[in-house]
Design a protein around this motif. Sequence first.
Motif, PDB file in Angstrom:
ATOM      1  N   VAL A 156       0.842  -1.198   0.000  1.00 47.24           N
ATOM      2  CA  VAL A 156       0.000   0.000   0.000  1.00 47.24           C
ATOM      3  C   VAL A 156       0.878   1.249   0.000  1.00 47.24           C
ATOM      4  O   VAL A 156       1.832   1.352   0.766  1.00 47.24           O
ATOM      5  N   ASP A 157       0.546   2.192  -0.875  1.00 46.74           N
ATOM      6  CA  ASP A 157       1.326   3.425  -0.972  1.00 46.74           C
ATOM      7  C   ASP A 157       0.892   4.465   0.049  1.00 46.74           C
ATOM      8  O   ASP A 157       1.725   5.150   0.642  1.00 46.74           O
ATOM      9  N   GLN A 158      -0.409   4.595   0.246  1.00 48.29           N
ATOM     10  CA  GLN A 158      -0.930   5.573   1.194  1.00 48.29           C
ATOM     11  C   GLN A 158      -2.433   5.339   1.353  1.00 48.29           C
ATOM     12  O   GLN A 158      -2.997   4.442   0.733  1.00 48.29           O
ATOM     13  N   THR A 159      -3.044   6.142   2.187  1.00 50.44           N
ATOM     14  CA  THR A 159      -4.492   6.064   2.342  1.00 50.44           C
ATOM     15  C   THR A 159      -5.158   7.197   1.572  1.00 50.44           C
ATOM     16  O   THR A 159      -4.521   8.180   1.184  1.00 50.44           O
ATOM     17  N   ALA A 160      -6.441   7.034   1.349  1.00 55.59           N
ATOM     18  CA  ALA A 160      -7.274   8.065   0.733  1.00 55.59           C
ATOM     19  C   ALA A 160      -8.589   8.104   1.489  1.00 55.59           C
ATOM     20  O   ALA A 160      -8.937   7.161   2.199  1.00 55.59           O
ATOM     21  N   THR A 161      -9.319   9.189   1.326  1.00 58.73           N
ATOM     22  CA  THR A 161     -10.589   9.366   2.023  1.00 58.73           C
ATOM     23  C   THR A 161     -11.731   9.457   1.023  1.00 58.73           C
ATOM     24  O   THR A 161     -11.617  10.151   0.012  1.00 58.73           O
ATOM     25  N   PHE A 209     -17.705   6.197  -6.640  1.00 57.25           N
ATOM     26  CA  PHE A 209     -17.027   6.613  -5.411  1.00 57.25           C
ATOM     27  C   PHE A 209     -15.874   7.537  -5.787  1.00 57.25           C
ATOM     28  O   PHE A 209     -15.100   7.231  -6.701  1.00 57.25           O
ATOM     29  N   THR A 210     -15.768   8.646  -5.074  1.00 55.39           N
ATOM     30  CA  THR A 210     -14.661   9.575  -5.294  1.00 55.39           C
ATOM     31  C   THR A 210     -13.779   9.583  -4.055  1.00 55.39           C
ATOM     32  O   THR A 210     -14.276   9.661  -2.928  1.00 55.39           O
ATOM     33  N   PHE A 211     -12.468   9.506  -4.283  1.00 52.95           N
ATOM     34  CA  PHE A 211     -11.494   9.472  -3.195  1.00 52.95           C
ATOM     35  C   PHE A 211     -10.488  10.603  -3.330  1.00 52.95           C
ATOM     36  O   PHE A 211     -10.101  10.962  -4.445  1.00 52.95           O
ATOM     37  N   LYS A 212     -10.072  11.126  -2.197  1.00 55.65           N
ATOM     38  CA  LYS A 212      -9.075  12.205  -2.161  1.00 55.65           C
ATOM     39  C   LYS A 212      -7.862  11.714  -1.378  1.00 55.65           C
ATOM     40  O   LYS A 212      -8.017  11.086  -0.332  1.00 55.65           O
ATOM     41  N   TYR A 213      -6.674  11.982  -1.902  1.00 52.30           N
ATOM     42  CA  TYR A 213      -5.449  11.575  -1.229  1.00 52.30           C
ATOM     43  C   TYR A 213      -4.472  12.738  -1.150  1.00 52.30           C
ATOM     44  O   TYR A 213      -4.596  13.726  -1.883  1.00 52.30           O
ATOM     45  N   ALA A 214      -3.520  12.633  -0.260  1.00 53.91           N
ATOM     46  CA  ALA A 214      -2.521  13.688  -0.090  1.00 53.91           C
ATOM     47  C   ALA A 214      -1.593  13.686  -1.301  1.00 53.91           C
ATOM     48  O   ALA A 214      -0.907  12.693  -1.564  1.00 53.91           O
ATOM     49  N   PHE A 215      -1.585  14.788  -2.035  1.00 54.20           N
ATOM     50  CA  PHE A 215      -0.761  14.901  -3.237  1.00 54.20           C
ATOM     51  C   PHE A 215       0.618  15.430  -2.886  1.00 54.20           C
ATOM     52  O   PHE A 215       0.765  16.392  -2.140  1.00 54.20           O
ATOM     53  N   ASP A 216       1.635  14.753  -3.418  1.00 48.35           N
ATOM     54  CA  ASP A 216       3.013  15.176  -3.222  1.00 48.35           C
ATOM     55  C   ASP A 216       3.660  15.268  -4.603  1.00 48.35           C
ATOM     56  O   ASP A 216       3.740  14.274  -5.322  1.00 48.35           O
ATOM     57  N   LYS A 217       4.119  16.470  -4.966  1.00 49.99           N
ATOM     58  CA  LYS A 217       4.635  16.696  -6.318  1.00 49.99           C
ATOM     59  C   LYS A 217       5.812  15.785  -6.648  1.00 49.99           C
ATOM     60  O   LYS A 217       5.898  15.236  -7.751  1.00 49.99           O
ATOM     61  N   GLU A 218       6.716  15.589  -5.704  1.00 50.61           N
ATOM     62  CA  GLU A 218       7.875  14.739  -5.946  1.00 50.61           C
ATOM     63  C   GLU A 218       7.469  13.276  -6.116  1.00 50.61           C
ATOM     64  O   GLU A 218       8.005  12.571  -6.963  1.00 50.61           O
ATOM     65  N   MET A 219       6.511  12.832  -5.296  1.00 43.24           N
ATOM     66  CA  MET A 219       6.029  11.460  -5.423  1.00 43.24           C
ATOM     67  C   MET A 219       5.282  11.276  -6.746  1.00 43.24           C
ATOM     68  O   MET A 219       5.367  10.222  -7.382  1.00 43.24           O
ATOM     69  N   ASN A 251     -12.074  10.201 -14.263  1.00 37.11           N
ATOM     70  CA  ASN A 251     -12.112  11.599 -13.806  1.00 37.11           C
ATOM     71  C   ASN A 251     -11.038  11.925 -12.759  1.00 37.11           C
ATOM     72  O   ASN A 251     -11.345  12.517 -11.711  1.00 37.11           O
ATOM     73  N   PRO A 252      -9.771  11.593 -13.020  1.00 34.96           N
ATOM     74  CA  PRO A 252      -8.743  11.935 -12.027  1.00 34.96           C
ATOM     75  C   PRO A 252      -8.418  13.424 -12.037  1.00 34.96           C
ATOM     76  O   PRO A 252      -8.501  14.077 -13.075  1.00 34.96           O
ATOM     77  N   THR A 253      -8.076  13.952 -10.874  1.00 36.84           N
ATOM     78  CA  THR A 253      -7.526  15.296 -10.761  1.00 36.84           C
ATOM     79  C   THR A 253      -6.163  15.143 -10.090  1.00 36.84           C
ATOM     80  O   THR A 253      -5.661  14.036  -9.926  1.00 36.84           O
ATOM     81  N   GLU A 254      -5.573  16.249  -9.703  1.00 41.90           N
ATOM     82  CA  GLU A 254      -4.259  16.187  -9.063  1.00 41.90           C
ATOM     83  C   GLU A 254      -4.277  15.332  -7.801  1.00 41.90           C
ATOM     84  O   GLU A 254      -3.330  14.597  -7.527  1.00 41.90           O
ATOM     85  N   ASP A 255      -5.380  15.393  -7.027  1.00 45.44           N
ATOM     86  CA  ASP A 255      -5.409  14.674  -5.753  1.00 45.44           C
ATOM     87  C   ASP A 255      -6.693  13.888  -5.510  1.00 45.44           C
ATOM     88  O   ASP A 255      -6.976  13.482  -4.386  1.00 45.44           O
ATOM     89  N   THR A 256      -7.477  13.657  -6.567  1.00 46.46           N
ATOM     90  CA  THR A 256      -8.689  12.852  -6.428  1.00 46.46           C
ATOM     91  C   THR A 256      -8.824  11.915  -7.622  1.00 46.46           C
ATOM     92  O   THR A 256      -8.217  12.119  -8.670  1.00 46.46           O
ATOM     93  N   PHE A 257      -9.632  10.885  -7.448  1.00 45.25           N
ATOM     94  CA  PHE A 257      -9.993  10.014  -8.561  1.00 45.25           C
ATOM     95  C   PHE A 257     -11.340   9.389  -8.234  1.00 45.25           C
ATOM     96  O   PHE A 257     -11.779   9.352  -7.084  1.00 45.25           O
TER      97      PHE A 257
END
Length: 200
Positions: A101-106, A119-129, A153-159
Amino acid sequence: MFSGIVEECAVLVAVVKERENVHFTFKCSFVNELKIDQSVSHNGVCLTVVSLTDDTYTVTAMKETLERSNLGLLEVGDEVNVERSMMMNGRLDGHIVQGHVDQTATCIDIKDAEGSYYFTFKYAFDKEMAKRGYITVDKGSVTVNGVSLTVCNPTEDTFQVAIIPYTFENTNFHAFRIGSVVNIEFDIIGKYISRINKLI
């Protein structure tokens, strides 16, 4: 190695803390087929079977796993998606899932699509990652709580993902609410491509 095709939901029946580790004991239908030292995916996290009884099995999660995933939030009675490791003589129905697992999302939105669900999920976006492939792309693969899914429908920090009734009923997606925390694993192929591009 897994495929992201969940076999069933296992029920958590006991949680025992031992220093920085946590031992989780589960019940599921294939306990009698498990062996000590076997790998099983739990909400997308690869864990090793460390003990067995007639109707339960126990796995251990260490501190890093608990911090990176939603396993530390589990309570007795919760359902987790389980999948045994992939057999190499069968079809790959999902996609290549490592169980890392890379990280969690909400979960931030749930829409009824007249039988199916979005279902739409938001995760912490890190530019370097993100430069290293820790992103979602339209029509790409992502693993949510161990379920192989197609991104829309992905965005910078959601999908967003579309869930058909069978998946909704046979995984713990049926228990998700706004605010539910899930485990995500980004596509390993995207990570390799990003790494290669940085080396060229």
